[in-house]
Each structure stands twice: as C-alpha cells, then as structure tokens.
Design a protein around this motif. Structure first.
Motif, mmCIF file in Angstrom:
data_model
loop_
_atom_site.group_PDB
_atom_site.id
_atom_site.type_symbol
_atom_site.label_atom_id
_atom_site.label_comp_id
_atom_site.label_asym_id
_atom_site.label_seq_id
_atom_site.Cartn_x
_atom_site.Cartn_y
_atom_site.Cartn_z
ATOM 1 N N LEU A 122 0.901 -1.102 -0.071
ATOM 2 C CA LEU A 122 -0.026 -0.007 0.202
ATOM 3 C C LEU A 122 0.961 1.177 0.068
ATOM 4 O O LEU A 122 2.187 1.110 0.657
ATOM 5 C CB LEU A 122 -0.888 0.119 1.251
ATOM 6 C CG LEU A 122 -1.779 -1.160 1.472
ATOM 7 C CD1 LEU A 122 -2.584 -1.386 2.630
ATOM 8 C CD2 LEU A 122 -2.780 -1.480 0.372
ATOM 9 N N PRO A 123 0.308 2.344 -0.626
ATOM 10 C CA PRO A 123 1.192 3.372 -0.625
ATOM 11 C C PRO A 123 1.441 4.243 0.463
ATOM 12 O O PRO A 123 0.895 5.322 0.866
ATOM 13 C CB PRO A 123 0.317 4.354 -1.664
ATOM 14 C CG PRO A 123 -0.832 4.003 -1.494
ATOM 15 C CD PRO A 123 -0.767 2.326 -1.241
ATOM 16 N N MET A 124 2.199 3.567 1.583
ATOM 17 C CA MET A 124 2.443 4.183 3.045
ATOM 18 C C MET A 124 3.480 3.563 3.447
ATOM 19 O O MET A 124 4.286 2.861 2.906
ATOM 20 C CB MET A 124 1.049 3.853 3.830
ATOM 21 C CG MET A 124 0.523 2.600 3.662
ATOM 22 S SD MET A 124 -1.183 2.289 4.552
ATOM 23 C CE MET A 124 -2.319 2.946 3.227
ATOM 24 N N THR A 159 7.678 1.146 -0.393
ATOM 25 C CA THR A 159 7.983 0.889 -2.087
ATOM 26 C C THR A 159 9.746 0.833 -2.264
ATOM 27 O O THR A 159 10.051 0.087 -3.026
ATOM 28 C CB THR A 159 7.560 1.820 -3.070
ATOM 29 O OG1 THR A 159 7.704 2.956 -2.584
ATOM 30 C CG2 THR A 159 6.010 1.704 -3.031
ATOM 31 N N ARG A 160 10.506 0.873 -0.980
ATOM 32 C CA ARG A 160 11.856 0.981 -1.071
ATOM 33 C C ARG A 160 12.285 -0.524 -0.899
ATOM 34 O O ARG A 160 13.529 -0.453 -1.038
ATOM 35 C CB ARG A 160 12.376 2.111 -0.094
ATOM 36 C CG ARG A 160 11.825 3.770 -0.678
ATOM 37 C CD ARG A 160 12.694 4.349 0.277
ATOM 38 N NE ARG A 160 12.236 5.842 -0.087
ATOM 39 C CZ ARG A 160 12.786 6.923 0.209
ATOM 40 N NH1 ARG A 160 13.737 6.913 1.006
ATOM 41 N NH2 ARG A 160 12.410 8.051 0.027
ATOM 42 N N GLY A 182 10.341 6.138 -5.174
ATOM 43 C CA GLY A 182 11.814 6.275 -4.608
ATOM 44 C C GLY A 182 12.079 4.887 -3.814
ATOM 45 O O GLY A 182 11.199 4.263 -3.417
ATOM 46 N N ARG A 210 -4.638 7.995 -1.932
ATOM 47 C CA ARG A 210 -3.180 8.471 -1.542
ATOM 48 C C ARG A 210 -2.288 7.866 -2.865
ATOM 49 O O ARG A 210 -1.215 8.766 -3.092
ATOM 50 C CB ARG A 210 -2.775 7.290 -0.494
ATOM 51 C CG ARG A 210 -1.794 8.007 0.448
ATOM 52 C CD ARG A 210 -1.481 6.968 1.356
ATOM 53 N NE ARG A 210 -2.082 7.232 2.658
ATOM 54 C CZ ARG A 210 -1.598 7.174 3.689
ATOM 55 N NH1 ARG A 210 -0.226 7.189 3.861
ATOM 56 N NH2 ARG A 210 -2.513 7.363 4.796
ATOM 57 N N LYS A 211 -2.617 6.996 -3.426
ATOM 58 C CA LYS A 211 -1.761 6.742 -4.457
ATOM 59 C C LYS A 211 -2.031 7.746 -5.787
ATOM 60 O O LYS A 211 -1.113 7.890 -6.410
ATOM 61 C CB LYS A 211 -2.033 5.157 -5.227
ATOM 62 C CG LYS A 211 -1.199 4.430 -6.122
ATOM 63 C CD LYS A 211 -0.057 4.009 -5.467
ATOM 64 C CE LYS A 211 0.717 3.380 -6.759
ATOM 65 N NZ LYS A 211 2.182 2.784 -6.111
ATOM 66 N N LYS A 247 8.678 10.817 -3.819
ATOM 67 C CA LYS A 247 8.447 10.009 -2.681
ATOM 68 C C LYS A 247 7.568 8.775 -2.997
ATOM 69 O O LYS A 247 8.082 7.846 -2.021
ATOM 70 C CB LYS A 247 7.548 10.910 -1.694
ATOM 71 C CG LYS A 247 7.675 10.551 -0.278
ATOM 72 C CD LYS A 247 7.005 11.820 0.463
ATOM 73 C CE LYS A 247 5.767 11.049 1.213
ATOM 74 N NZ LYS A 247 4.659 11.887 1.698
ATOM 75 N N HIS A 248 6.769 8.576 -3.919
ATOM 76 C CA HIS A 248 6.262 7.197 -4.184
ATOM 77 C C HIS A 248 6.913 6.291 -4.770
ATOM 78 O O HIS A 248 6.853 5.202 -4.574
ATOM 79 C CB HIS A 248 4.837 7.446 -5.023
ATOM 80 C CG HIS A 248 3.775 8.242 -4.142
ATOM 81 N ND1 HIS A 248 2.866 7.137 -3.441
ATOM 82 C CD2 HIS A 248 3.043 9.048 -4.233
ATOM 83 C CE1 HIS A 248 2.329 7.537 -2.973
ATOM 84 N NE2 HIS A 248 2.110 8.673 -3.142
ATOM 85 N N TYR A 254 -2.513 -1.293 8.725
ATOM 86 C CA TYR A 254 -3.781 -0.784 8.000
ATOM 87 C C TYR A 254 -4.966 -1.894 8.252
ATOM 88 O O TYR A 254 -6.089 -1.086 8.514
ATOM 89 C CB TYR A 254 -3.198 -1.225 6.473
ATOM 90 C CG TYR A 254 -4.488 -0.588 5.590
ATOM 91 C CD1 TYR A 254 -4.396 0.704 5.123
ATOM 92 C CD2 TYR A 254 -5.077 -1.664 4.899
ATOM 93 C CE1 TYR A 254 -5.749 0.878 4.422
ATOM 94 C CE2 TYR A 254 -6.255 -1.296 4.011
ATOM 95 C CZ TYR A 254 -6.505 -0.028 3.752
ATOM 96 O OH TYR A 254 -7.501 0.276 2.990
ATOM 97 N N SER A 306 8.988 4.526 3.333
ATOM 98 C CA SER A 306 7.723 4.034 2.380
ATOM 99 C C SER A 306 8.292 2.496 1.802
ATOM 100 O O SER A 306 9.149 2.057 1.911
ATOM 101 C CB SER A 306 7.950 4.883 1.090
ATOM 102 O OG SER A 306 7.262 4.127 0.166
ATOM 103 N N VAL A 357 -6.116 4.220 0.385
ATOM 104 C CA VAL A 357 -5.164 3.695 -0.886
ATOM 105 C C VAL A 357 -5.200 4.322 -2.068
ATOM 106 O O VAL A 357 -4.273 4.876 -2.565
ATOM 107 C CB VAL A 357 -5.585 2.183 -1.096
ATOM 108 C CG1 VAL A 357 -4.316 1.587 -1.861
ATOM 109 C CG2 VAL A 357 -5.118 1.399 0.456
#
Lengths: 269, 298
Positions: free
Chosen positions: A115-117, A164-165, B298, B201-202, B295-296, A125, A162, B198
C-alpha cells in the motif's frame, strides 16, 4: 447467487480426502460475459494443509481462487451460482457480509502490491480498519507479524519509510505479514512467487510450509516443482473443470486421468 | 531511394523542431511584450507600491492593483473549494462504484459540459446564480447584496472547471492497479476505506495535477466571471462582496479611456501580473508534483 441445499451430486467424480473440510464448494458455476469459466465445482479443502491448484493457463485456476474470498465480485459481467461454505457459512448467501469474509482470508497476489504508505502502516492498515487504535497493541502486531515473515531484523530501524523502497522479495513478505495481521484463517496465494528471485521464492515457500500448522493454505501455481515441494494436496483444473484432486504424490506420480498425466509430464502447458 | 527517405526524415526532424521553437517563442514574446509595455508605469511607480496599493483611480493617477489580485485569488479560491471535493468524490464514484452503463452515459455528458461556450455560463450565472444569492443564500447569513458577488463568480467558475477536473481525475484513478485495490479489499476494507486510504493516496500526484490545470483555466477565465462578480475595484472582505478579477479589468477597459496617462501601461502591467501569477503557480505545482512522485517511486 442463492444457497442450494446441501446435496452431493452424482456428477461429483472427485473424492475428497477424508479430513474435516474448512472450505467446501458446492455446485459452483461461474459465467463471465456468457462464457462458462468454472463448471460444476464440488470440492472440500482440507484444514491446516497446503492445497495447490494447478492447470494450464486460462483453465480457471485464478478464478477459482478469487471465488473463495469473493474478489470475483469485482469482475465485470460475472455470474456466480452455487455455494462456498467457509466454516459451514455460505459466503454467497444473500446476507453474507463481504468484508467479514475477506478478513478471514489473507491474499498473496502475483506481484507484491504494498500500500502507498510506510512499512509500519502497511501492517497496521488491516488492524486499524477492524478497530485496533491502541498504539501499543499496533506496535506489538507489527513486530510479531514482521518477525513471523522474517522481515523484522531487516526493517526494524526504518519502519516509517515507504514500503516501496523494499526489494521485491521483501515486499512480498511484507504483503504476507500484512495479510496475517488481520488474523485470517485461510491464506490464498495467486502465483505468489512468480515475480520473485529463487532465494525469495524459497523464503516464501518455507514460510508457507511453516504457516500451515495455523492456517489452511490454497495456492495457485503454474510451477509443478513448487506444487510438489510445498503442497499436501493438488487440484488439477482443466477447461474449467476439476479433473483430479488428491494427495500430492498420488496426483503427480499416479494420476487417474490421461490429461493430468500429460500435464504432469509437461506435454500440455 | 534510401537517400530520399533519409532526406525526408531529416526535413521532418528539422521542421518539427522549428515549429516547436515558434510555439515556445510565442510565450516568451508575450512575456517580453508585456514587460516592455509596462515600463512607462514602472518609471513613475515602484513595483511594490503598485502591488500593495489598494486605490484604483487612474484619473487621479493612482494605480493600485491589490483589489484585482485579491479579486482573482478569491474567486479562484471559492471555485476550488466548491469544485475540488465535488470532483474528487464524483470521479471516485465513477471509477469505483458506477456501473458501466452509467459511466458510458456520464462521461460523454461531461465532455458536452466542457464544450459549452463561457458566455453561456455567464448568462446562466446572471439568470440563476445571482438572483439565488440575492434572495436566498445571502439572507441566510443576514447579508443584503445585489447578488453580483465573489460567491457568484466562484460558483460559475467552479461549474466551468468541473469537466476538465473530473475527466482528468477519472483518467488518473483508472491507472490505479486493480491488484492494489484487491490488496486492501482482501484485508476486509470496504470500498470507501480503500478509496480514502489507498486509491486517493496513490493518485495524489495525478489529482493535484488535475487541480493545477483547472486552476490555470480558472485564473484566466474572463467573460463568465466578469458578468457575475460585480466588478468593483475594492478589496473583497467576504464572499458576499463584489470583486474585480484581473482578466475582467483588462476586458472591460482595454481600448477605452486610453487618453488617461499611463492607463494603457497599467492594463499591460495587469496582464503581465496575470501571466506571472499563472506561470509561477504552474512552476510551484510542478515542483510539488516532482517531490510527490519522487516520494512514491523512490
């Protein structure tokens, strides 16, 4: 979409292993835009074991998996008939509550979709949605679940970064931990290792084998060797029908059906 | 044969480059032209005074642009406050909840909305919004007004930027992967929780981009706003005051009263002001967007 009375039809060619069923599918038929995708599925999935669904591409494996947590509902033009009982409760009954059903089943998709967090929020979540607000409780859940999937040591110093890293293998383990955090009873995996490198694949496989003592696990996979390595039972789906269901060795070494034999030997893919 | 093909390729490349330069240079030429034309005003006044003075009395030689800057900003702000929540929720409904049939009906309709000429929105504002504010909305707050107000301008403007905002937001929301939604749903989240926590935010960078485009359009919108917002050169203190946005100032006065000293130059300066506001605004939002995307990903 209504519940049928519980009767075993005569067409049921598949004899389920003699273990008390956790998930029971009865007379399930799925049409998508008029195409008959799943045909007359009758099945009892055994508890606390790993069952792999195998079969050629487009045979309906993933559709079968999606009917178990009703993610199939979001497919356009879908028609479902028949019943899926989870702990004796028909999840396709008109009064069945879909969020409640999905909470019982953790889903591990093909590619990890964090999730984007932050890493922390990814795990928190689910519990937050289901009402856990206490910071201490959430901290404990995050730590336990990350330890469960062997990610804690790797990420404990950057929980607020994040998600995603993370590497893709770490992301998939995070997704597994995220699913476990809502205390499911069942884990569904949809080719969950297909985007991963061999080492991450092995990590996930080992985790699943470890988890089966507490969960009923259903995996869709197109890798026969993986099915052999991890699963206790195998379901072979072909053209929307279940051709074979039994213990892993039986299906792989001694298939009853000619088509299964050909698939197992690699003649059909 | 090969030779001609290569030559054609070279010609196509060069000529498209020249055409690109021409279109880019238009922007630069406008900027330079406006600055050049404003110079007489700069010679008599200091820029800071022009921007902060609130008395607009060209006959007396007083050129204060603050009322117009505030008029532009307040009308745009009101329009945004109305349209942002409406558009975000509408686009979420269209992408997450609506049936295909409804979607196929509504999206073309929105494009029709975008094609209506601004003057019609102005007429609609004069006929419906202005009287409604005068006799219903303002009395609710105990205010008496003619109805030609910042609020009227904001409402008309918000309706005008609906189409561009909704259609871009729908496109942005469509790009959110189904698997990401499935991940949230499979944890037992409802569609609304998924949308809130979700999807939005995305989609944040895309949604901000949609808002930026809509604002750029709103800043420059002239005729419809001019018809409903009163055009009084005073700093508005509430949404029930009349306002006077920069585009309206130019449209109302250009070509008239050019005998007044420096008037011509003052209008050019107001155009330059609008140009700089839009330019700076786009620049800032570009920077914000880059940050967000970084930010998203990286």
């Amino acid at each position: 979409m209504h519940a049928h009375p519980i009767i075993e039809t005569e067409q049921t060619q598949v004899v389920s292993p003699a273990i008390q069923p956790h998930i029971q599918i009865q007379d399930l038929n799925i049409h998508i835009d008029g195409h008959h995708i799943l045909k007359n599925i009758n099945l009892s999935l055994p508890n606390n074991s790993i069952t792999s669904i195998i079969g050629p591409s487009g045979c309906g494996k993933t559709t079968l998996l999606k009917t178990l947590n009703r993610l199939i509902d979001d497919t356009k033009g879908v028609q479902v008939s028949g019943s899926v009982f989870v702990n004796g409760e028909d999840i396709y009954a008109p009064n069945a509550e879909v969020t409640h059903i999905r909470k019982k089943m953790g889903l591990l998709s093909q590619k990890p979709f964090p999730l984007p967090m932050s890493i922390y929020d990814n795990i928190a979540y689910g519990p937050r949605i289901h009402g856990t607000r206490n910071k201490k409780e959430l901290n404990a859940i995050v730590e336990t679940q990350l330890k469960n999937v062997g990610l804690w040591e790797e990420v404990k110093d950057r929980l607020d970064q994040s998600a995603t890293r993370l590497s893709i293998g770490q992301q998939q383990r995070l997704c597994l931990a995220r699913g476990l955090a809502v205390k499911p009873e069942i884990i569904l995996g949809d080719e969950s290792t297909s985007a991963l490198d061999p080492i991450s694949t092995q990590t996930i496989e080992n985790l699943l084998v470890e988890l089966k003592k507490d969960y009923t696990i259903v995996l869709v996979t197109h890798i026969l060797r993986q099915a052999r390595r991890v699963s206790d039972y195998i379901i072979f789906v072909y053209g929307g029908e279940i051709l074979e269901f039994g213990k892993t060795e039986e299906v792989l070494l001694n298939p009853k059906h000619e088509i299964t034999r050909q698939y197992v030997k690699g003649f059909i893919s | 044969m090969l030779r001609t093909r290569l030559i054609k390729n070279a010609i196509a490349k060069q000529s498209s480059f020249v055409l690109l330069l021409i279109s880019l240079s238009v922007v630069i030429i406008i900027g330079i032209g406006l600055t050049f034309k404003s110079i007489p005003l700069f010679e008599s006044f200091n820029i800071w005074d022009l921007l902060t003075n609130h008395v607009w009395a060209p006959m007396k030689g007083s050129f204060g642009f603050l009322p117009f800057i505030m008029g532009t900003l307040s009308v745009t702000l009101v329009a945004l406050l109305i349209s942002c929540p409406l558009c975000i929720l509408s686009s979420i409904y269209l992408t997450e909840y609506a049936s295909n049939a409804l979607k196929n009906m509504v999206l073309p309709l929105i494009n029709v909305l975008a094609a209506i000429p601004p003057v019609l929105y102005g007429v609609w504002g004069v006929l419906f919004i202005v009287p409604a504010i005068q006799s219903y909305i303002a009395p609710l707050f105990g205010v008496s007004t003619s109805g030609y107000t910042i609020l009227a301008g904001g409402i008309v403007l918000s309706v005008m930027i609906f189409p561009i905002m909704i259609s871009i937001m729908v496109e942005v929301l469509k790009t959110i992967p189904a698997e990401l939604k499935a991940a949230s749903l499979s944890l037992g989240a409802t569609k609304w929780e998924t949308a809130q926590k979700v999807i939005l935010r995305k989609a944040k960078p895309g949604i901000i981009a949609a808002i930026v485009l809509a604002i750029s359009r709103a800043f420059g919108e002239t005729i419809a706003v001019l018809m409903v917002c009163g055009n009084v050169s005073k700093i508005p203190t509430s949404i029930f005051d009349a306002g006077y946005p920069i585009p309206a100032l130019i449209a109302n006065n250009f070509g008239e009263m050019m005998s007044i000293p420096l008037y011509d130059s003052a209008l050019m300066f107001s155009a330059l002001l609008l140009f700089v506001i839009i330019f700076g605004f786009n620049l800032i939002s570009r920077i914000i967007l880059n940050r967000l995307e970084g930010k998203h990903n990286g």
